[in-house]
Write a protein that holds these residues in place. Structure first.
Motif, PDB file in Angstrom:
ATOM      1  N   ILE A 181      53.685  34.800  34.841  1.00 21.44           N
ATOM      2  CA  ILE A 181      54.263  33.593  35.443  1.00 21.44           C
ATOM      3  C   ILE A 181      55.495  33.949  36.285  1.00 21.44           C
ATOM      4  O   ILE A 181      55.659  33.478  37.422  1.00 21.44           O
ATOM      5  CB  ILE A 181      54.646  32.570  34.350  1.00 21.44           C
ATOM      6  N   LYS A 182      56.359  34.787  35.738  1.00 23.68           N
ATOM      7  CA  LYS A 182      57.570  35.195  36.458  1.00 23.68           C
ATOM      8  C   LYS A 182      57.217  35.928  37.756  1.00 23.68           C
ATOM      9  O   LYS A 182      57.856  35.730  38.793  1.00 23.68           O
ATOM     10  CB  LYS A 182      58.443  36.088  35.572  1.00 23.68           C
ATOM     11  N   PHE A 183      56.202  36.794  37.690  1.00 29.02           N
ATOM     12  CA  PHE A 183      55.769  37.554  38.862  1.00 29.02           C
ATOM     13  C   PHE A 183      55.300  36.612  39.963  1.00 29.02           C
ATOM     14  O   PHE A 183      55.637  36.791  41.142  1.00 29.02           O
ATOM     15  CB  PHE A 183      54.648  38.508  38.448  1.00 29.02           C
ATOM     16  N   ILE A 184      54.515  35.600  39.582  1.00 31.10           N
ATOM     17  CA  ILE A 184      54.010  34.630  40.565  1.00 31.10           C
ATOM     18  C   ILE A 184      55.157  33.868  41.201  1.00 31.10           C
ATOM     19  O   ILE A 184      55.207  33.694  42.429  1.00 31.10           O
ATOM     20  CB  ILE A 184      53.019  33.662  39.890  1.00 31.10           C
ATOM     21  N   LYS A 185      56.095  33.429  40.388  1.00 30.17           N
ATOM     22  CA  LYS A 185      57.210  32.625  40.913  1.00 30.17           C
ATOM     23  C   LYS A 185      58.115  33.434  41.835  1.00 30.17           C
ATOM     24  O   LYS A 185      58.655  32.889  42.813  1.00 30.17           O
ATOM     25  CB  LYS A 185      58.008  32.037  39.750  1.00 30.17           C
ATOM     26  N   LYS A 186      58.253  34.731  41.572  1.00 28.36           N
ATOM     27  CA  LYS A 186      59.076  35.579  42.436  1.00 28.36           C
ATOM     28  C   LYS A 186      58.473  35.681  43.841  1.00 28.36           C
ATOM     29  O   LYS A 186      59.193  35.906  44.815  1.00 28.36           O
ATOM     30  CB  LYS A 186      59.212  36.975  41.827  1.00 28.36           C
ATOM     31  N   ARG A 187      57.171  35.497  43.927  1.00 26.54           N
ATOM     32  CA  ARG A 187      56.499  35.551  45.225  1.00 26.54           C
ATOM     33  C   ARG A 187      56.533  34.196  45.928  1.00 26.54           C
ATOM     34  O   ARG A 187      55.967  34.032  47.013  1.00 26.54           O
ATOM     35  CB  ARG A 187      55.049  36.021  45.045  1.00 26.54           C
ATOM     36  N   LEU A 188      57.189  33.225  45.297  1.00 30.74           N
ATOM     37  CA  LEU A 188      57.338  31.873  45.859  1.00 30.74           C
ATOM     38  C   LEU A 188      55.982  31.222  46.126  1.00 30.74           C
ATOM     39  O   LEU A 188      55.777  30.531  47.124  1.00 30.74           O
ATOM     40  CB  LEU A 188      58.176  31.901  47.137  1.00 30.74           C
ATOM     41  N   ILE A 189      55.048  31.462  45.216  1.00 31.81           N
ATOM     42  CA  ILE A 189      53.709  30.897  45.294  1.00 31.81           C
ATOM     43  C   ILE A 189      53.529  29.924  44.140  1.00 31.81           C
ATOM     44  O   ILE A 189      53.973  30.188  43.009  1.00 31.81           O
ATOM     45  CB  ILE A 189      52.630  32.005  45.208  1.00 31.81           C
ATOM     46  N   THR A 190      52.865  28.801  44.414  1.00 24.45           N
ATOM     47  CA  THR A 190      52.623  27.821  43.343  1.00 24.45           C
ATOM     48  C   THR A 190      51.141  27.619  43.049  1.00 24.45           C
ATOM     49  O   THR A 190      50.792  27.047  42.022  1.00 24.45           O
ATOM     50  CB  THR A 190      53.236  26.456  43.705  1.00 24.45           C
ATOM     51  N   LYS A 191      50.270  28.083  43.944  1.00 24.52           N
ATOM     52  CA  LYS A 191      48.830  27.861  43.762  1.00 24.52           C
ATOM     53  C   LYS A 191      48.177  29.080  43.111  1.00 24.52           C
ATOM     54  O   LYS A 191      48.304  30.204  43.621  1.00 24.52           O
ATOM     55  CB  LYS A 191      48.159  27.551  45.105  1.00 24.52           C
ATOM     56  N   VAL A 192      47.462  28.822  42.012  1.00 20.15           N
ATOM     57  CA  VAL A 192      46.837  29.894  41.238  1.00 20.15           C
ATOM     58  C   VAL A 192      45.362  29.580  41.039  1.00 20.15           C
ATOM     59  O   VAL A 192      44.991  28.451  40.709  1.00 20.15           O
ATOM     60  CB  VAL A 192      47.528  30.046  39.864  1.00 20.15           C
ATOM     61  N   LEU A 193      44.530  30.594  41.248  1.00 16.76           N
ATOM     62  CA  LEU A 193      43.088  30.459  41.006  1.00 16.76           C
ATOM     63  C   LEU A 193      42.673  31.509  39.991  1.00 16.76           C
ATOM     64  O   LEU A 193      42.946  32.700  40.170  1.00 16.76           O
ATOM     65  CB  LEU A 193      42.310  30.653  42.311  1.00 16.76           C
ATOM     66  N   ILE A 194      42.033  31.068  38.906  1.00 15.57           N
ATOM     67  CA  ILE A 194      41.564  31.983  37.868  1.00 15.57           C
ATOM     68  C   ILE A 194      40.045  32.137  37.977  1.00 15.57           C
ATOM     69  O   ILE A 194      39.317  31.147  38.008  1.00 15.57           O
ATOM     70  CB  ILE A 194      41.930  31.466  36.458  1.00 15.57           C
ATOM     71  N   ILE A 195      39.582  33.382  38.041  1.00 15.60           N
ATOM     72  CA  ILE A 195      38.153  33.662  38.084  1.00 15.60           C
ATOM     73  C   ILE A 195      37.818  34.679  36.999  1.00 15.60           C
ATOM     74  O   ILE A 195      38.454  35.729  36.893  1.00 15.60           O
ATOM     75  CB  ILE A 195      37.713  34.229  39.454  1.00 15.60           C
ATOM     76  N   GLY A 196      36.823  34.361  36.207  1.00 13.04           N
ATOM     77  CA  GLY A 196      36.417  35.262  35.136  1.00 13.04           C
ATOM     78  C   GLY A 196      36.781  34.685  33.781  1.00 13.04           C
ATOM     79  O   GLY A 196      37.641  33.804  33.660  1.00 13.04           O
ATOM     80  N   TYR A 197      36.120  35.204  32.764  1.00 10.45           N
ATOM     81  CA  TYR A 197      36.348  34.728  31.395  1.00 10.45           C
ATOM     82  C   TYR A 197      37.757  35.076  30.938  1.00 10.45           C
ATOM     83  O   TYR A 197      38.195  36.210  31.075  1.00 10.45           O
ATOM     84  CB  TYR A 197      35.322  35.346  30.461  1.00 10.45           C
ATOM     85  N   VAL A 198      38.474  34.093  30.423  1.00 11.12           N
ATOM     86  CA  VAL A 198      39.841  34.292  29.946  1.00 11.12           C
ATOM     87  C   VAL A 198      39.920  33.873  28.485  1.00 11.12           C
ATOM     88  O   VAL A 198      39.694  32.712  28.154  1.00 11.12           O
ATOM     89  CB  VAL A 198      40.855  33.463  30.771  1.00 11.12           C
ATOM     90  N   GLN A 199      40.194  34.826  27.614  1.00  4.99           N
ATOM     91  CA  GLN A 199      40.348  34.515  26.197  1.00  4.99           C
ATOM     92  C   GLN A 199      41.780  34.791  25.776  1.00  4.99           C
ATOM     93  O   GLN A 199      42.278  35.907  25.923  1.00  4.99           O
ATOM     94  CB  GLN A 199      39.394  35.346  25.334  1.00  4.99           C
ATOM     95  N   LEU A 200      42.422  33.767  25.267  1.00  3.28           N
ATOM     96  CA  LEU A 200      43.794  33.940  24.821  1.00  3.28           C
ATOM     97  C   LEU A 200      43.838  34.814  23.573  1.00  3.28           C
ATOM     98  O   LEU A 200      43.051  34.617  22.644  1.00  3.28           O
ATOM     99  CB  LEU A 200      44.432  32.589  24.510  1.00  3.28           C
ATOM    100  N   PRO A 201      44.761  35.763  23.528  1.00  4.16           N
ATOM    101  CA  PRO A 201      44.945  36.549  22.299  1.00  4.16           C
ATOM    102  C   PRO A 201      45.538  35.663  21.204  1.00  4.16           C
ATOM    103  O   PRO A 201      45.990  34.544  21.481  1.00  4.16           O
ATOM    104  CB  PRO A 201      45.946  37.632  22.721  1.00  4.16           C
ATOM    105  N   PRO A 202      45.563  36.128  19.950  1.00  5.94           N
ATOM    106  CA  PRO A 202      46.267  35.377  18.902  1.00  5.94           C
ATOM    107  C   PRO A 202      47.707  35.107  19.326  1.00  5.94           C
ATOM    108  O   PRO A 202      48.356  35.972  19.929  1.00  5.94           O
ATOM    109  CB  PRO A 202      46.205  36.324  17.691  1.00  5.94           C
ATOM    110  N   ILE A 203      48.177  33.932  19.025  1.00  3.94           N
ATOM    111  CA  ILE A 203      49.491  33.516  19.536  1.00  3.94           C
ATOM    112  C   ILE A 203      50.611  34.443  19.087  1.00  3.94           C
ATOM    113  O   ILE A 203      51.586  34.659  19.808  1.00  3.94           O
ATOM    114  CB  ILE A 203      49.789  32.049  19.126  1.00  3.94           C
TER     115      ILE A 203
END
Length: 271
Positions: free
Chosen positions: A63-85
């Motif tokens: 998230i920090k990396f994206i914000k440093k680039r001054l970008i707000t639009k994000v597209l996710i492609i591919g299976y995303v599984q959250l690790p244990p919290i």
């Protein structure tokens, strides 16, 4: 697609469609940067100047990396599984956001939680369905073989039952033979379900593969995709038809997919 030039960051996993998505955004002059969360050699080789690799456990740093680039639009492609919290490196406030509704074994809840988390960071998660609207299956793509009229009628006759199954959130693909549902996709995925017919296909004469979005899948993260690898399996195991629900499936490498169906003995049914 109402966006400015090079204003989308692609978060990509493995798989051919992630590479196709990168090419698509590049051609549209929308791609700013690619964040890889799993190995993808095609993307790494072609886009190495604009690729950064992260572990999803470091989602806060993503998230920090994206914000440093001054970008707000994000597209996710591919299976995303959250690790244990407890394995995700988070600030206290972020951990509270994720903890509210974290169900590790429910992929659909995970997708919704990930979406809420990203949006809580003032980022806009883009809809796969909207971005790739040109790749959606549509009624005009239907192609019926002359000797498949009975198969087509059976599918239409059972269309309400088929749509009901997807509305119950049981699966995103199934197999029918005549009026019978004989297989439903499980946690091991579409291709593994199809491979079960390697030694069973001679017992069934009118196999139809059916795919659609499930009720609780969301357009931003886990919109269903079908591609030529799945098509090759269906041809190999003597399926008679593919049935896709109109505007509910993205077709990877769509032109080639349609050409390959037309060259094969398969019918493409769209309901």
């Amino acid at each position: 697609m109402a966006t400015f030039k090079n204003d989308i960051i692609l978060i990509a996993g493995s798989g051919d469609f992630a590479f196709e998505a990168a090419n698509f955004l590049t051609n549209k002059k929308k791609l700013n940067h690619i964040i890889l969360i799993s190995k993808n050699e095609k993307i790494s080789n072609r886009y190495k100047r604009i690729v950064s690799s992260f572990n999803l456990k470091d989602i806060e740093n993503i998230i920090k990396f994206i914000k440093k680039r001054l970008i707000t639009k994000v597209l996710i492609i591919g299976y995303v599984q959250l690790p244990p919290i407890n394995e995700i490196r988070l600030s206290l406030s972020s951990k509270i956001i994720l903890s509210k509704n974290f169900f590790l074994n429910d992929i659909n809840n995970q997708s919704k939680i990930l979406k809420k988390f990203i949006e809580s960071k003032k980022l806009k998660l883009l809809s796969q369905k909207i971005i790739f609207d040109q790749l959606l299956i549509s009624n005009s793509d239907q192609h019926l073989k002359k000797d498949h009229k009975i198969i087509y009628k059976n599918v239409l006759k059972n269309s309400l039952i088929i749509k009901k199954i997807f509305s119950l959130n049981l699966s995103q693909s199934l197999v029918m033979d005549g009026d019978r549902i004989i297989a439903i996709e499980d946690i091991f995925g579409t291709d593994n379900m199809i491979k079960k017919f390697k030694n069973l296909n001679k017992q069934f004469k009118n196999l139809v593969f059916i795919k659609s979005i499930k009720k609780d899948q969301i357009n931003e993260i886990d919109f269903p995709i079908i591609g030529n690898k799945t098509l090759e399996l269906l041809i190999k195991f003597n399926f008679k038809a593919i049935c896709l629900l109109n505007k509910n499936i993205i077709v990877s490498n769509k032109n080639t997919f349609i050409e390959n169906i037309n060259k094969s003995k398969l019918s493409l049914i769209v309901i």
